[in-house]
Write a protein that holds these residues in place. Structure first.
Motif, PDB file in Angstrom:
ATOM      1  N   MET A   1      -4.016  -4.134 -11.100  1.00  0.00           N
ATOM      2  CA  MET A   1      -3.380  -4.426  -9.832  1.00  0.00           C
ATOM      3  C   MET A   1      -4.385  -5.154  -8.950  1.00  0.00           C
ATOM      4  N   ASP A   2      -3.839  -6.070  -8.171  1.00  0.00           N
ATOM      5  CA  ASP A   2      -4.655  -6.830  -7.222  1.00  0.00           C
ATOM      6  C   ASP A   2      -5.229  -5.862  -6.188  1.00  0.00           C
ATOM      7  N   PRO A   3      -6.541  -5.879  -5.980  1.00  0.00           N
ATOM      8  CA  PRO A   3      -7.131  -4.939  -5.020  1.00  0.00           C
ATOM      9  C   PRO A   3      -6.667  -5.156  -3.587  1.00  0.00           C
ATOM     10  N   ILE A   4      -6.284  -6.374  -3.243  1.00  0.00           N
ATOM     11  CA  ILE A   4      -5.786  -6.634  -1.882  1.00  0.00           C
ATOM     12  C   ILE A   4      -4.434  -5.965  -1.695  1.00  0.00           C
ATOM     13  N   ILE A   5      -3.566  -6.076  -2.686  1.00  0.00           N
ATOM     14  CA  ILE A   5      -2.253  -5.423  -2.608  1.00  0.00           C
ATOM     15  C   ILE A   5      -2.432  -3.915  -2.518  1.00  0.00           C
ATOM     16  N   ALA A   6      -3.334  -3.366  -3.318  1.00  0.00           N
ATOM     17  CA  ALA A   6      -3.576  -1.923  -3.283  1.00  0.00           C
ATOM     18  C   ALA A   6      -4.107  -1.498  -1.920  1.00  0.00           C
ATOM     19  N   ALA A   7      -5.020  -2.272  -1.346  1.00  0.00           N
ATOM     20  CA  ALA A   7      -5.578  -1.930  -0.035  1.00  0.00           C
ATOM     21  C   ALA A   7      -4.513  -2.005   1.053  1.00  0.00           C
ATOM     22  N   LEU A   8      -3.660  -3.044   0.997  1.00  0.00           N
ATOM     23  CA  LEU A   8      -2.590  -3.162   1.989  1.00  0.00           C
ATOM     24  C   LEU A   8      -1.585  -2.026   1.852  1.00  0.00           C
ATOM     25  N   ALA A   9      -1.266  -1.653   0.614  1.00  0.00           N
ATOM     26  CA  ALA A   9      -0.319  -0.552   0.396  1.00  0.00           C
ATOM     27  C   ALA A   9      -0.887   0.756   0.933  1.00  0.00           C
TER      28      ALA A   9
END
Length: 63
Positions: A1-9
């Protein structure tokens, strides 16, 4: 998973969804990113994107 997507989630409080349904969170983020150019941001900060909400005058009781 993209770390940016995970951080935003995680910043959005979607920790449980991210842990249980990572594919769905990724799909939703990708769909939102693909549609970001469709959303029109008002150029006038005071402009409302819809008409102002007013109470109908005929439904108010006269005192």
């Amino acid at each position: 998973m993209d770390p940016i997507i995970a951080a935003l989630a995680r910043a959005a409080g979607l920790d449980k969804a991210l842990d249980q349904f990572p594919d769905d969170v990724t799909a939703a983020a990708e769909q939102a990113l693909n549609h970001a150019n469709i959303v029109r941001v008002p150029t006038d900060p005071a402009a409302e994107p819809w008409p102002p909400m007013h109470t109908p005058t005929g439904l108010l009781r006269q005192r």
